[in-house]
Design a protein around this motif. Structure first.
Motif, mmCIF file in Angstrom:
data_model
loop_
_atom_site.group_PDB
_atom_site.id
_atom_site.type_symbol
_atom_site.label_atom_id
_atom_site.label_comp_id
_atom_site.label_asym_id
_atom_site.label_seq_id
_atom_site.Cartn_x
_atom_site.Cartn_y
_atom_site.Cartn_z
ATOM 1 N N PHE A 62 -5.328 -23.877 79.916
ATOM 2 C CA PHE A 62 -6.353 -24.474 80.783
ATOM 3 C C PHE A 62 -7.699 -24.506 80.058
ATOM 4 O O PHE A 62 -8.360 -25.544 80.006
ATOM 5 N N ILE A 63 -8.085 -23.391 79.483
ATOM 6 C CA ILE A 63 -9.358 -23.305 78.764
ATOM 7 C C ILE A 63 -9.374 -24.286 77.593
ATOM 8 O O ILE A 63 -10.364 -24.997 77.374
ATOM 9 N N HIS A 64 -8.277 -24.348 76.864
ATOM 10 C CA HIS A 64 -8.188 -25.252 75.715
ATOM 11 C C HIS A 64 -8.380 -26.705 76.139
ATOM 12 O O HIS A 64 -9.149 -27.455 75.521
ATOM 13 N N LYS A 65 -7.727 -27.122 77.196
ATOM 14 C CA LYS A 65 -7.834 -28.508 77.670
ATOM 15 C C LYS A 65 -9.241 -28.807 78.206
ATOM 16 O O LYS A 65 -9.774 -29.899 77.999
ATOM 17 N N MET A 66 -9.840 -27.826 78.853
ATOM 18 C CA MET A 66 -11.212 -28.019 79.328
ATOM 19 C C MET A 66 -12.184 -28.102 78.148
ATOM 20 O O MET A 66 -13.163 -28.856 78.205
ATOM 21 N N LYS A 67 -11.907 -27.367 77.083
ATOM 22 C CA LYS A 67 -12.749 -27.462 75.885
ATOM 23 C C LYS A 67 -12.633 -28.843 75.245
ATOM 24 O O LYS A 67 -13.620 -29.395 74.741
ATOM 25 N N ILE A 68 -11.445 -29.414 75.276
ATOM 26 C CA ILE A 68 -11.270 -30.778 74.761
ATOM 27 C C ILE A 68 -12.076 -31.752 75.623
ATOM 28 O O ILE A 68 -12.755 -32.645 75.096
#
Length: 126
Positions: A62-68
């Motif tokens: 989730f964090i990774h996708k939000m960072k993208i």
């Protein structure tokens, strides 16, 4: 991870690209194709990544996708600022205002998600 409740950031990042599409159509009508193509890709990608984050397999995912999504928002801001600074390009200040709000919300989501993850890790190690 998916939550079916109405979600502010999902709604905002769905509405924003609709405005980007209209603005890019204006750019293309003035033959400003290069910026238009880049702006539409990054502007639409914000919402696509936020939506993808709603189906994340883990908190880290989730964090990774939000960072993208945050990176795409930053890129979108760059292209809007180019339009703003150019004497020969149209510019819509409401787009930049909406985008800044989206960036702030995404940043808070990432920070709070990291804080929850860090707090959970502290509890496990103690």
């Amino acid at each position: 991870m998916k939550n079916d409740k109405e979600n502010l950031i999902v709604a905002l990042t769905f509405e924003f690209p609709l405005h980007i599409i209209t603005f890019c159509e204006e750019l293309e009508s003035q033959k400003k194709y290069v910026i238009s193509k880049q702006l539409i890709r990054s502007g639409i990608s914000i919402g696509a990544n936020v939506r993808e984050a709603q189906n994340a397999e883990s908190k880290a995912d989730f964090i990774h996708k939000m960072k993208i999504a945050a990176k795409e928002a930053d890129e979108t801001e760059y292209f809007l600022l180019l339009c703003q600074s150019s004497k020969t390009y149209p510019f819509d200040p409401t787009l930049l205002d909406k985008l800044i709000s989206i960036i702030k919300i995404i940043s808070k989501i990432i920070a709070s998600s990291k804080a929850v993850k860090t707090f959970s890790n502290l509890q496990i190690t103690q």
